[in-house]
Design a protein around this motif. Structure first.
Motif, PDB file in Angstrom:
ATOM      1  N   ILE A 130       0.857  -1.185   0.000  1.00  0.00           N
ATOM      2  CA  ILE A 130       0.000   0.000   0.000  1.00  0.00           C
ATOM      3  C   ILE A 130       0.896   1.238   0.000  1.00  0.00           C
ATOM      4  O   ILE A 130       1.879   1.312   0.739  1.00  0.00           O
ATOM      5  CB  ILE A 130      -0.974   0.019   1.195  1.00  0.00           C
ATOM      6  CG1 ILE A 130      -1.955   1.199   1.064  1.00  0.00           C
ATOM      7  CG2 ILE A 130      -0.263   0.014   2.538  1.00  0.00           C
ATOM      8  CD1 ILE A 130      -3.155   1.124   2.005  1.00  0.00           C
ATOM      9  N   CYS A 131       0.563   2.203  -0.855  1.00  0.00           N
ATOM     10  CA  CYS A 131       1.414   3.373  -1.100  1.00  0.00           C
ATOM     11  C   CYS A 131       0.704   4.662  -0.664  1.00  0.00           C
ATOM     12  O   CYS A 131      -0.482   4.846  -0.938  1.00  0.00           O
ATOM     13  CB  CYS A 131       1.750   3.492  -2.583  1.00  0.00           C
ATOM     14  SG  CYS A 131       2.339   1.956  -3.335  1.00  0.00           S
ATOM     15  N   PHE A 132       1.467   5.534  -0.017  1.00  0.00           N
ATOM     16  CA  PHE A 132       0.941   6.827   0.419  1.00  0.00           C
ATOM     17  C   PHE A 132       1.777   7.949  -0.199  1.00  0.00           C
ATOM     18  O   PHE A 132       2.709   8.463   0.428  1.00  0.00           O
ATOM     19  CB  PHE A 132       0.966   6.920   1.948  1.00  0.00           C
ATOM     20  CG  PHE A 132      -0.038   6.030   2.619  1.00  0.00           C
ATOM     21  CD1 PHE A 132      -1.302   6.494   2.933  1.00  0.00           C
ATOM     22  CD2 PHE A 132       0.281   4.711   2.914  1.00  0.00           C
ATOM     23  CE1 PHE A 132      -2.240   5.665   3.540  1.00  0.00           C
ATOM     24  CE2 PHE A 132      -0.644   3.865   3.516  1.00  0.00           C
ATOM     25  CZ  PHE A 132      -1.910   4.347   3.828  1.00  0.00           C
ATOM     26  N   PRO A 133       1.471   8.320  -1.439  1.00  0.00           N
ATOM     27  CA  PRO A 133       2.228   9.415  -2.073  1.00  0.00           C
ATOM     28  C   PRO A 133       1.900  10.748  -1.410  1.00  0.00           C
ATOM     29  O   PRO A 133       0.829  10.941  -0.840  1.00  0.00           O
ATOM     30  CB  PRO A 133       1.747   9.387  -3.521  1.00  0.00           C
ATOM     31  CG  PRO A 133       0.390   8.760  -3.460  1.00  0.00           C
ATOM     32  CD  PRO A 133       0.443   7.753  -2.338  1.00  0.00           C
ATOM     33  N   THR A 134       2.833  11.672  -1.484  1.00  0.00           N
ATOM     34  CA  THR A 134       2.636  13.022  -0.961  1.00  0.00           C
ATOM     35  C   THR A 134       1.419  13.660  -1.616  1.00  0.00           C
ATOM     36  O   THR A 134       1.151  13.455  -2.798  1.00  0.00           O
ATOM     37  CB  THR A 134       3.882  13.880  -1.259  1.00  0.00           C
ATOM     38  OG1 THR A 134       5.012  13.263  -0.641  1.00  0.00           O
ATOM     39  CG2 THR A 134       3.720  15.285  -0.712  1.00  0.00           C
ATOM     40  N   HIS A 135       0.678  14.438  -0.821  1.00  0.00           N
ATOM     41  CA  HIS A 135      -0.528  15.072  -1.362  1.00  0.00           C
ATOM     42  C   HIS A 135      -0.467  16.589  -1.179  1.00  0.00           C
ATOM     43  O   HIS A 135       0.316  17.119  -0.404  1.00  0.00           O
ATOM     44  CB  HIS A 135      -1.780  14.513  -0.676  1.00  0.00           C
ATOM     45  CG  HIS A 135      -1.802  14.716   0.813  1.00  0.00           C
ATOM     46  ND1 HIS A 135      -2.175  15.903   1.402  1.00  0.00           N
ATOM     47  CD2 HIS A 135      -1.498  13.858   1.829  1.00  0.00           C
ATOM     48  CE1 HIS A 135      -2.106  15.784   2.712  1.00  0.00           C
ATOM     49  NE2 HIS A 135      -1.688  14.565   3.014  1.00  0.00           N
ATOM     50  N   ASN A 136      -1.324  17.288  -1.902  1.00  0.00           N
ATOM     51  CA  ASN A 136      -1.463  18.733  -1.736  1.00  0.00           C
ATOM     52  C   ASN A 136      -2.093  19.029  -0.378  1.00  0.00           C
ATOM     53  O   ASN A 136      -2.791  18.193   0.199  1.00  0.00           O
ATOM     54  CB  ASN A 136      -2.386  19.298  -2.826  1.00  0.00           C
ATOM     55  CG  ASN A 136      -1.765  19.231  -4.203  1.00  0.00           C
ATOM     56  OD1 ASN A 136      -0.809  19.911  -4.496  1.00  0.00           O
ATOM     57  ND2 ASN A 136      -2.317  18.385  -5.069  1.00  0.00           N
ATOM     58  N   HIS A 137      -1.831  20.219   0.142  1.00  0.00           N
ATOM     59  CA  HIS A 137      -2.528  20.663   1.350  1.00  0.00           C
ATOM     60  C   HIS A 137      -2.698  22.176   1.308  1.00  0.00           C
ATOM     61  O   HIS A 137      -2.381  22.820   0.305  1.00  0.00           O
ATOM     62  CB  HIS A 137      -1.802  20.200   2.622  1.00  0.00           C
ATOM     63  CG  HIS A 137      -0.377  20.635   2.727  1.00  0.00           C
ATOM     64  ND1 HIS A 137      -0.014  21.902   3.107  1.00  0.00           N
ATOM     65  CD2 HIS A 137       0.788  19.958   2.511  1.00  0.00           C
ATOM     66  CE1 HIS A 137       1.299  21.990   3.128  1.00  0.00           C
ATOM     67  NE2 HIS A 137       1.814  20.832   2.767  1.00  0.00           N
ATOM     68  N   GLU A 138      -3.219  22.741   2.412  1.00  0.00           N
ATOM     69  CA  GLU A 138      -3.606  24.150   2.397  1.00  0.00           C
ATOM     70  C   GLU A 138      -2.434  25.116   2.172  1.00  0.00           C
ATOM     71  O   GLU A 138      -2.613  26.206   1.671  1.00  0.00           O
ATOM     72  CB  GLU A 138      -4.282  24.537   3.723  1.00  0.00           C
ATOM     73  CG  GLU A 138      -5.585  23.815   3.976  1.00  0.00           C
ATOM     74  CD  GLU A 138      -5.401  22.536   4.760  1.00  0.00           C
ATOM     75  OE1 GLU A 138      -6.323  22.140   5.468  1.00  0.00           O
ATOM     76  OE2 GLU A 138      -4.310  21.914   4.671  1.00  0.00           O
ATOM     77  N   TRP A 139      -1.233  24.702   2.583  1.00  0.00           N
ATOM     78  CA  TRP A 139      -0.108  25.652   2.588  1.00  0.00           C
ATOM     79  C   TRP A 139       0.881  25.429   1.461  1.00  0.00           C
ATOM     80  O   TRP A 139       1.760  26.227   1.238  1.00  0.00           O
ATOM     81  CB  TRP A 139       0.617  25.561   3.934  1.00  0.00           C
ATOM     82  CG  TRP A 139      -0.340  25.798   5.066  1.00  0.00           C
ATOM     83  CD1 TRP A 139      -0.836  27.004   5.501  1.00  0.00           C
ATOM     84  CD2 TRP A 139      -0.977  24.815   5.863  1.00  0.00           C
ATOM     85  NE1 TRP A 139      -1.719  26.832   6.526  1.00  0.00           N
ATOM     86  CE2 TRP A 139      -1.833  25.488   6.775  1.00  0.00           C
ATOM     87  CE3 TRP A 139      -0.924  23.416   5.926  1.00  0.00           C
ATOM     88  CZ2 TRP A 139      -2.611  24.810   7.716  1.00  0.00           C
ATOM     89  CZ3 TRP A 139      -1.702  22.752   6.849  1.00  0.00           C
ATOM     90  CH2 TRP A 139      -2.534  23.442   7.734  1.00  0.00           C
ATOM     91  N   ALA A 140       0.741  24.341   0.752  1.00  0.00           N
ATOM     92  CA  ALA A 140       1.652  24.077  -0.359  1.00  0.00           C
ATOM     93  C   ALA A 140       1.035  23.026  -1.267  1.00  0.00           C
ATOM     94  O   ALA A 140       0.156  22.269  -0.847  1.00  0.00           O
ATOM     95  CB  ALA A 140       3.016  23.596   0.153  1.00  0.00           C
ATOM     96  N   GLY A 141       1.509  23.004  -2.486  1.00  0.00           N
ATOM     97  CA  GLY A 141       0.962  22.011  -3.404  1.00  0.00           C
ATOM     98  C   GLY A 141       1.879  21.824  -4.596  1.00  0.00           C
ATOM     99  O   GLY A 141       2.856  22.557  -4.781  1.00  0.00           O
ATOM    100  N   PHE A 142       1.566  20.830  -5.399  1.00  0.00           N
ATOM    101  CA  PHE A 142       2.355  20.575  -6.595  1.00  0.00           C
ATOM    102  C   PHE A 142       2.191  21.715  -7.600  1.00  0.00           C
ATOM    103  O   PHE A 142       1.110  22.290  -7.735  1.00  0.00           O
ATOM    104  CB  PHE A 142       1.898  19.273  -7.257  1.00  0.00           C
ATOM    105  CG  PHE A 142       2.141  18.049  -6.434  1.00  0.00           C
ATOM    106  CD1 PHE A 142       3.428  17.661  -6.117  1.00  0.00           C
ATOM    107  CD2 PHE A 142       1.092  17.274  -5.981  1.00  0.00           C
ATOM    108  CE1 PHE A 142       3.654  16.525  -5.369  1.00  0.00           C
ATOM    109  CE2 PHE A 142       1.304  16.139  -5.229  1.00  0.00           C
ATOM    110  CZ  PHE A 142       2.596  15.756  -4.916  1.00  0.00           C
ATOM    111  N   LYS A 143       3.257  22.007  -8.314  1.00  0.00           N
ATOM    112  CA  LYS A 143       3.149  22.974  -9.401  1.00  0.00           C
ATOM    113  C   LYS A 143       2.279  22.409 -10.517  1.00  0.00           C
ATOM    114  O   LYS A 143       1.509  23.117 -11.146  1.00  0.00           O
ATOM    115  CB  LYS A 143       4.543  23.304  -9.943  1.00  0.00           C
ATOM    116  CG  LYS A 143       5.423  24.086  -8.970  1.00  0.00           C
ATOM    117  CD  LYS A 143       6.780  24.344  -9.593  1.00  0.00           C
ATOM    118  CE  LYS A 143       7.684  25.147  -8.677  1.00  0.00           C
ATOM    119  NZ  LYS A 143       9.026  25.360  -9.239  1.00  0.00           N
ATOM    120  N   ASN A 144       2.456  21.103 -10.756  1.00  0.00           N
ATOM    121  CA  ASN A 144       1.660  20.403 -11.757  1.00  0.00           C
ATOM    122  C   ASN A 144       1.275  19.054 -11.160  1.00  0.00           C
ATOM    123  O   ASN A 144       2.061  18.116 -11.168  1.00  0.00           O
ATOM    124  CB  ASN A 144       2.459  20.228 -13.050  1.00  0.00           C
ATOM    125  CG  ASN A 144       1.616  19.648 -14.168  1.00  0.00           C
ATOM    126  OD1 ASN A 144       0.814  18.744 -13.958  1.00  0.00           O
ATOM    127  ND2 ASN A 144       1.812  20.146 -15.379  1.00  0.00           N
TER     128      ASN A 144
END
Length: 311
Positions: A130-144
């Motif tokens: 089972i994999c838990f990739p990094t996710h977006n949140h309120e203070w930062a997020g992926f550019k794409n």
């Protein structure tokens, strides 16, 4: 005359009602969103065997952090430095004190207070991941976002032959995006979510339920899921790091990259390149502050959860 008396009594009754409302709202019905995240308040209340819906007399760290674990850590509001904070471990406490916070108590993670977690376990599937990739949140997020998850998926394919089943656990926000789900399903990976973190007292119970079915757990960085999995004695490794990738993340990428390398040096046995297919559960116990775990009686006393404290 009778009307005047009624008006006076009504005003007094109203004042008493307003006083009692403010009085009890100051004591009962937790409204601090940080304490309610992931069902933490419910977990702590159930563990303490408390009947009344008392408030927590401070703020509980809501997720594992390489920093202090306090959401207002970088705030310039000095009054916040005096508030009481309940943190996971010694490192969080040290960093909070260095940041100027005065009222810090370590109690461990709410995760370690889940009563009889094995009651939520399901039969384990051998060679499942089972994999838990990094996710977006309120203070930062992926550019794409799509590009970043495509990169993660491509990296995951490189080691997929080592596993018979692979499940991707997405944060609720990413799970609402069918394009992200499609990236993984095209590779025959299962896709799930634990649900929203707000108003979801079953979030961590869902986590235990789903993680228990898998032999292995991975994340692309050090995270709550990493240490929760270790605490459950799963075989955990870090693979495909995204946060420090400037093509993926924004302004905080450099700070996150420093945190990553710091913990990579601290726990090299968790890196995929060093992975020995064993569970280093003692790391989970350390990072989640297991040695600071309170008894129900100690928790009630610390939180001020007693009838005598009301008056």
């Amino acid at each position: 005359m009778l009307k005047v008396i009624k008006d006076i009594l009504y005003k007094k009754k109203r004042k008493l009602y307003n006083f009692l409302t403010r009085f009890f709202e100051n004591i009962f019905w937790e409204r601090n969103v940080d304490n309610l995240y992931y069902g933490h308040y419910n977990i702590l209340k159930n563990y303490s065997k408390t009947f009344f819906p008392y408030k927590i007399n401070g703020e509980v760290q809501h997720g594992w952090s390489p920093n202090s674990g306090i959401t207002s850590e970088f705030s310039s509001i000095s009054s916040l430095k005096k508030n009481r904070y309940y943190l996971f471990n010694e490192d969080n406490k040290k960093k909070a004190i260095n940041a100027g916070y005065k009222n810090i108590i370590t109690i461990g993670s709410p995760f370690i207070y889940i009563d009889d977690p094995e009651q939520y376990y399901l039969p384990m599937i051998p060679k499942s991941l089972i994999c838990f990739p990094t996710h977006n949140h309120e203070w930062a997020g992926f550019k794409n976002t799509l590009k970043s998850y495509k990169k993660y998926c491509d990296d995951l394919k490189k080691i997929s032959k080592n596993f018979d089943k692979i499940t991707i656990s997405l944060f609720w926000k990413e799970y609402e995006n069918p394009e992200i789900i499609k990236i993984f399903k095209e590779q025959d990976f299962s896709v799930i979510t634990m649900g929203p973190r707000d108003n979801n007292p079953k979030f961590l119970l869902n986590f235990i339920n789903n993680v228990s079915k898998h032999e292995f757990l991975t994340s692309d960085t050090f995270s709550s899921a990493t240490f929760y999995g270790l605490f459950m004695k799963k075989k955990v490794f870090i693979y495909s790091y995204l946060i420090g990738n400037n093509e993926s993340w924004g302004e905080e990428s450099k700070s996150a990259e420093n945190d990553y390398f710091s913990y990579m040096s601290k726990y090299p046995e968790l890196m995929w390149s060093n992975f020995d297919t064993k569970s280093h559960y003692q790391i989970g116990e350390k990072e989640l502050g297991y040695k600071f775990k309170l008894s129900p009686k100690e928790m009630r006393a610390l939180f001020g959860w007693s009838v005598t404290k009301i008056f």
